[in-house]
Design a protein around this motif. Structure first.
Motif, PDB file in Angstrom:
ATOM      1  N   CYS A  95       0.865  -1.174   0.000  1.00 16.55           N
ATOM      2  CA  CYS A  95       0.000   0.000   0.000  1.00 16.55           C
ATOM      3  C   CYS A  95       0.908   1.233   0.000  1.00 16.55           C
ATOM      4  CB  CYS A  95      -0.906   0.015   1.232  1.00 16.55           C
ATOM      5  SG  CYS A  95      -1.876   1.538   1.362  1.00 16.55           S
ATOM      6  N   ASN A 104      -3.542 -10.321   1.592  1.00 14.79           N
ATOM      7  CA  ASN A 104      -4.888 -10.075   1.056  1.00 14.79           C
ATOM      8  C   ASN A 104      -5.873  -9.702   2.155  1.00 14.79           C
ATOM      9  OD1 ASN A 104      -4.258 -10.543  -1.647  1.00 14.79           O
ATOM     10  ND2 ASN A 104      -4.483 -12.753  -1.410  1.00 14.79           N
ATOM     11  N   THR A 105      -5.759 -10.331   3.318  1.00 15.79           N
ATOM     12  CA  THR A 105      -6.671 -10.041   4.425  1.00 15.79           C
ATOM     13  C   THR A 105      -6.459  -8.620   4.936  1.00 15.79           C
ATOM     14  OG1 THR A 105      -6.703 -12.374   5.031  1.00 15.79           O
ATOM     15  CG2 THR A 105      -7.476 -10.828   6.690  1.00 15.79           C
ATOM     16  N   VAL A 107      -5.420  -6.075   3.248  1.00 17.20           N
ATOM     17  CA  VAL A 107      -5.995  -5.166   2.257  1.00 17.20           C
ATOM     18  C   VAL A 107      -7.511  -5.119   2.425  1.00 17.20           C
ATOM     19  CG1 VAL A 107      -6.385  -4.766  -0.210  1.00 17.20           C
ATOM     20  CG2 VAL A 107      -4.111  -5.373   0.610  1.00 17.20           C
ATOM     21  N   SER A 108      -8.138  -6.273   2.591  1.00 17.97           N
ATOM     22  CA  SER A 108      -9.597  -6.325   2.749  1.00 17.97           C
ATOM     23  C   SER A 108     -10.069  -5.570   3.991  1.00 17.97           C
ATOM     24  CB  SER A 108     -10.083  -7.770   2.843  1.00 17.97           C
ATOM     25  OG  SER A 108      -9.800  -8.454   1.667  1.00 17.97           O
ATOM     26  N   ASN A 110      -8.086  -3.312   6.064  1.00 19.50           N
ATOM     27  CA  ASN A 110      -7.505  -2.014   6.410  1.00 19.50           C
ATOM     28  C   ASN A 110      -7.171  -1.096   5.235  1.00 19.50           C
ATOM     29  OD1 ASN A 110      -7.436  -2.971   9.124  1.00 19.50           O
ATOM     30  ND2 ASN A 110      -5.501  -3.982   8.699  1.00 19.50           N
ATOM     31  N   HIS A 111      -7.163  -1.626   4.019  1.00 19.44           N
ATOM     32  CA  HIS A 111      -6.713  -0.817   2.884  1.00 19.44           C
ATOM     33  C   HIS A 111      -7.710  -0.841   1.724  1.00 19.44           C
ATOM     34  CE1 HIS A 111      -2.745  -0.417   4.782  1.00 19.44           C
ATOM     35  NE2 HIS A 111      -2.917  -1.671   5.137  1.00 19.44           N
ATOM     36  N   ARG A 112      -8.951  -1.140   2.029  1.00 21.88           N
ATOM     37  CA  ARG A 112      -9.989  -1.267   1.009  1.00 21.88           C
ATOM     38  C   ARG A 112     -10.192   0.031   0.236  1.00 21.88           C
ATOM     39  NH1 ARG A 112     -14.733  -4.374   3.344  1.00 21.88           N
ATOM     40  NH2 ARG A 112     -13.794  -3.338   5.097  1.00 21.88           N
ATOM     41  N   THR A 113     -10.049   1.161   0.910  1.00 20.53           N
ATOM     42  CA  THR A 113     -10.293   2.447   0.243  1.00 20.53           C
ATOM     43  C   THR A 113      -9.010   3.117  -0.249  1.00 20.53           C
ATOM     44  OG1 THR A 113     -10.201   3.614   2.357  1.00 20.53           O
ATOM     45  CG2 THR A 113     -12.379   2.855   1.610  1.00 20.53           C
TER      46      THR A 113
END
Length: 133
Positions: A95, A104-105, A107-108, A110-113
């Protein structure tokens, strides 16, 4: 080995064997390796190194003095590749907004936006100016 590393990390231990004797590890004994046999692709402690040298005197064995020629230890690969928050996941993403490596988890959750999350393999390198946390 991965379970051993995870247990040390969970206990907050600063001691992690970098290279463990392959023969001893198969018997659930964790002891530092003093040599690496290129032909066998195995690490040996003092105790196991002696019979190996006797049985396979023509194998090319590297000592601790040649550590730079040893392959990367599995424990090192496990620590580098595994997410600390989600040990079952491998680190695959970066990120750019947060300057963090992620699984991947992560990102899902904590970094989705976040606008710039890319596969590490696609980006080639992680920018040096970004702090990894």
């Amino acid at each position: 080995m991965a379970a051993y590393v995870n247990s040390l990390l969970n206990k907050g231990s600063d001691t992690v064997q970098d290279y463990c004797c392959t023969a001893c590890e198969e018997r659930n004994i964790i002891i530092d390796a003093v040599s690496y046999c290129k032909r066998c692709a195995k690490y040996f402690c003092d105790k196991c190194n002696t019979p190996h040298k006797t049985l396979y005197e023509h194998h090319s064995v590297l000592g601790r003095g040649d550590l730079d020629k040893w392959p990367v230890a599995k424990v090192t690969v496990d620590i580098v590749e595994k997410c600390l928050e989600h040990p079952e996941e491998k680190i695959k993403l970066f990120c750019y907004g947060h300057g963090q490596i992620c699984c991947n988890t992560c990102v899902s959750l904590n970094h989705r936006t976040c606008g710039e999350v890319k596969l590490i393999t696609d980006s080639g390198t992680i920018p040096k100016s970004k702090k990894l946390s």
